[in-house]
Write a protein that holds these residues in place. Sequence first.
Motif, mmCIF file in Angstrom:
data_model
loop_
_atom_site.group_PDB
_atom_site.id
_atom_site.type_symbol
_atom_site.label_atom_id
_atom_site.label_comp_id
_atom_site.label_asym_id
_atom_site.label_seq_id
_atom_site.Cartn_x
_atom_site.Cartn_y
_atom_site.Cartn_z
ATOM 1 N N ARG A 50 60.250 38.927 38.048
ATOM 2 C CA ARG A 50 59.087 39.657 38.549
ATOM 3 C C ARG A 50 59.524 40.339 39.833
ATOM 4 N N ILE A 51 59.484 41.662 39.869
ATOM 5 C CA ILE A 51 59.996 42.413 41.009
ATOM 6 C C ILE A 51 58.968 43.463 41.441
ATOM 7 N N PRO A 52 59.115 44.040 42.645
ATOM 8 C CA PRO A 52 58.165 45.057 43.097
ATOM 9 C C PRO A 52 58.218 46.321 42.245
ATOM 10 N N VAL A 53 57.073 46.945 42.064
ATOM 11 C CA VAL A 53 57.010 48.254 41.405
ATOM 12 C C VAL A 53 57.629 49.288 42.347
ATOM 13 N N PRO A 54 58.530 50.152 41.849
ATOM 14 C CA PRO A 54 59.178 51.129 42.734
ATOM 15 C C PRO A 54 58.209 52.192 43.229
ATOM 16 N N THR A 55 58.538 52.783 44.365
ATOM 17 C CA THR A 55 57.711 53.834 44.962
ATOM 18 C C THR A 55 58.394 55.183 44.800
ATOM 19 N N PRO A 56 57.756 56.155 44.135
ATOM 20 C CA PRO A 56 58.375 57.471 43.981
ATOM 21 C C PRO A 56 58.386 58.233 45.300
ATOM 22 N N VAL A 57 59.403 59.057 45.503
ATOM 23 C CA VAL A 57 59.488 59.912 46.682
ATOM 24 C C VAL A 57 59.817 61.332 46.237
ATOM 25 N N LEU A 58 59.511 62.306 47.110
ATOM 26 C CA LEU A 58 59.809 63.711 46.847
ATOM 27 C C LEU A 58 59.299 64.137 45.473
ATOM 28 N N SER A 59 60.192 64.583 44.592
ATOM 29 C CA SER A 59 59.739 65.115 43.301
ATOM 30 C C SER A 59 59.691 64.057 42.203
ATOM 31 N N GLU A 60 59.884 62.809 42.540
ATOM 32 C CA GLU A 60 59.879 61.761 41.520
ATOM 33 C C GLU A 60 58.458 61.476 41.038
ATOM 34 N N VAL A 61 58.355 61.074 39.774
ATOM 35 C CA VAL A 61 57.086 60.593 39.234
ATOM 36 C C VAL A 61 57.256 59.131 38.867
ATOM 37 N N LEU A 62 56.157 58.419 38.826
ATOM 38 C CA LEU A 62 56.175 57.028 38.390
ATOM 39 C C LEU A 62 55.729 56.988 36.940
ATOM 40 N N VAL A 63 56.526 56.371 36.104
ATOM 41 C CA VAL A 63 56.265 56.312 34.665
ATOM 42 C C VAL A 63 56.050 54.862 34.242
ATOM 43 N N ARG A 64 54.986 54.632 33.493
ATOM 44 C CA ARG A 64 54.824 53.332 32.841
ATOM 45 C C ARG A 64 55.701 53.331 31.603
ATOM 46 N N VAL A 65 56.631 52.425 31.551
ATOM 47 C CA VAL A 65 57.625 52.405 30.482
ATOM 48 C C VAL A 65 57.026 51.762 29.231
ATOM 49 N N PHE A 107 52.088 65.618 43.323
ATOM 50 C CA PHE A 107 51.009 66.523 43.711
ATOM 51 C C PHE A 107 50.114 66.788 42.506
ATOM 52 N N ASP A 108 48.897 67.250 42.763
ATOM 53 C CA ASP A 108 47.874 67.347 41.718
ATOM 54 C C ASP A 108 48.260 68.273 40.574
ATOM 55 N N ALA A 109 48.859 69.430 40.903
ATOM 56 C CA ALA A 109 49.168 70.430 39.881
ATOM 57 C C ALA A 109 50.576 70.258 39.314
ATOM 58 N N VAL A 137 61.300 58.489 38.104
ATOM 59 C CA VAL A 137 62.182 59.440 37.432
ATOM 60 C C VAL A 137 62.059 60.803 38.112
ATOM 61 N N PRO A 138 63.182 61.489 38.392
ATOM 62 C CA PRO A 138 63.094 62.847 38.951
ATOM 63 C C PRO A 138 62.388 63.788 37.967
ATOM 64 N N THR A 139 61.557 64.661 38.481
ATOM 65 C CA THR A 139 60.838 65.610 37.638
ATOM 66 C C THR A 139 61.780 66.396 36.736
ATOM 67 N N LEU A 140 62.918 66.836 37.271
ATOM 68 C CA LEU A 140 63.837 67.678 36.511
ATOM 69 C C LEU A 140 64.587 66.914 35.432
ATOM 70 N N SER A 141 64.417 65.601 35.374
ATOM 71 C CA SER A 141 65.063 64.797 34.338
ATOM 72 C C SER A 141 64.092 64.374 33.247
ATOM 73 N N LEU A 142 62.905 64.985 33.227
ATOM 74 C CA LEU A 142 61.866 64.622 32.274
ATOM 75 C C LEU A 142 61.473 65.802 31.392
ATOM 76 N N ALA A 143 60.932 65.491 30.235
ATOM 77 C CA ALA A 143 60.287 66.481 29.369
ATOM 78 C C ALA A 143 59.144 65.775 28.651
ATOM 79 N N ARG A 144 58.244 66.554 28.083
ATOM 80 C CA ARG A 144 57.178 65.950 27.292
ATOM 81 C C ARG A 144 57.763 65.309 26.042
ATOM 82 N N LYS A 145 57.267 64.125 25.730
ATOM 83 C CA LYS A 145 57.745 63.393 24.557
ATOM 84 C C LYS A 145 57.498 64.207 23.287
ATOM 85 N N PRO A 146 58.473 64.237 22.366
ATOM 86 C CA PRO A 146 58.227 64.907 21.087
ATOM 87 C C PRO A 146 56.988 64.333 20.410
#
Length: 349
Positions: A50-65, A107-109, A137-146
């Motif tokens: 059981r470990i702490p939930v990570p905190t996103p910074v800058l352009s990172e998003v938090l994803v529920r795996v 950010f919201d948008a 996860v960095p924003t630039l390393s993500l895409a919408r799931k197929p």
Amino acid sequence: MRTNRERERPMRFRSTRPETTLHPAPAVPETMDAVVFDAPGSSEVLRSARIPVPTPVLSEVLVRVVAAGVNPIDAKTRAGRGMSAAIDAWPSVLGLDVSGVVVRTPFDAHPFPVGTEVYGMAAVPRTGGTYAEYVVVPTLSLARKPLSLSHVEAAGVPLAALTAWGLVVETALAHQGQRILIHAGGGGVGHFAVQFAAYFGAHVIATGSPRNLSWLRELGAAEVVDYTSTRFEDVVADVDVVIDLIGNVSDDTGTRSLEVIRPGGMLIEVPTGAWPGFREAAAARGIRSTDYKTIPDGGALATIARLLDSGAVRVYVDRVFDLADAAAAHFELERGHTRGKIVLRVSDD
């Protein structure tokens, strides 16, 4: 005829981004279930914690795996090779591949609003990995799931497909009439490489085990070679590109590959450290060569998603393990001869 006033009006473009229903940000707990390891070792060093939930910074998003892919680089890093030298804190969480749901954005948008189903690659070991309930996860390393894939299927895609895309499309420049030999065509990277090369018109030759030969033909291989009974250099010649996913770890696959490449052709050597002298050996024969490292490019992942949704490419998931059974998943991976991918089921869809 358009008036001058009409000509001066800016053109309006309709967005091609899929419509997304905005959701309120869900409550995120302070701690989460994860699989960690405290020092390099065998698969048995992996343990639940059981470990702490990570905190996103800058352009990172938090994803529920929802699901996490298991890759050879995970096992190498766990064993003290791979990316282990970059781990600067213990315990450490492995896992590059993720498919899940965005729960926090910078950010919201943002392009991936809260509630968006995404897939991509975490920045392990700079951040914690995907063998956990949440990951940044960095924003630039993500895409919408197929849309056509489940999260379990999608989690088997990112690292393997991006590696194959980089090898076949961006490095080999696959095209009509080109002859490409792909070693270990039945593996995670290999089964995508076969499909991409065939999609772009190349004549694909794939090596594989007896149980995978007919399957490799279904994926698009024009020729298949059973490496357990046939020396590929005895039946293959005049190849433009060899994508070597094995190296000289066993049976000198890399060295033998030089015998089948035409002068001026290319050897792409993928496994890190599997053949330190490949550049010199290739140059001595008038053959170009390069190694390769995966680029976690969300734009390429978006293109791959379209190919998956169209049915032109498919992912094969061999085994699915629960997160708590990550050690068993690593043991299975290291046994070798996995067809396609192994995936961890982390949470409910």
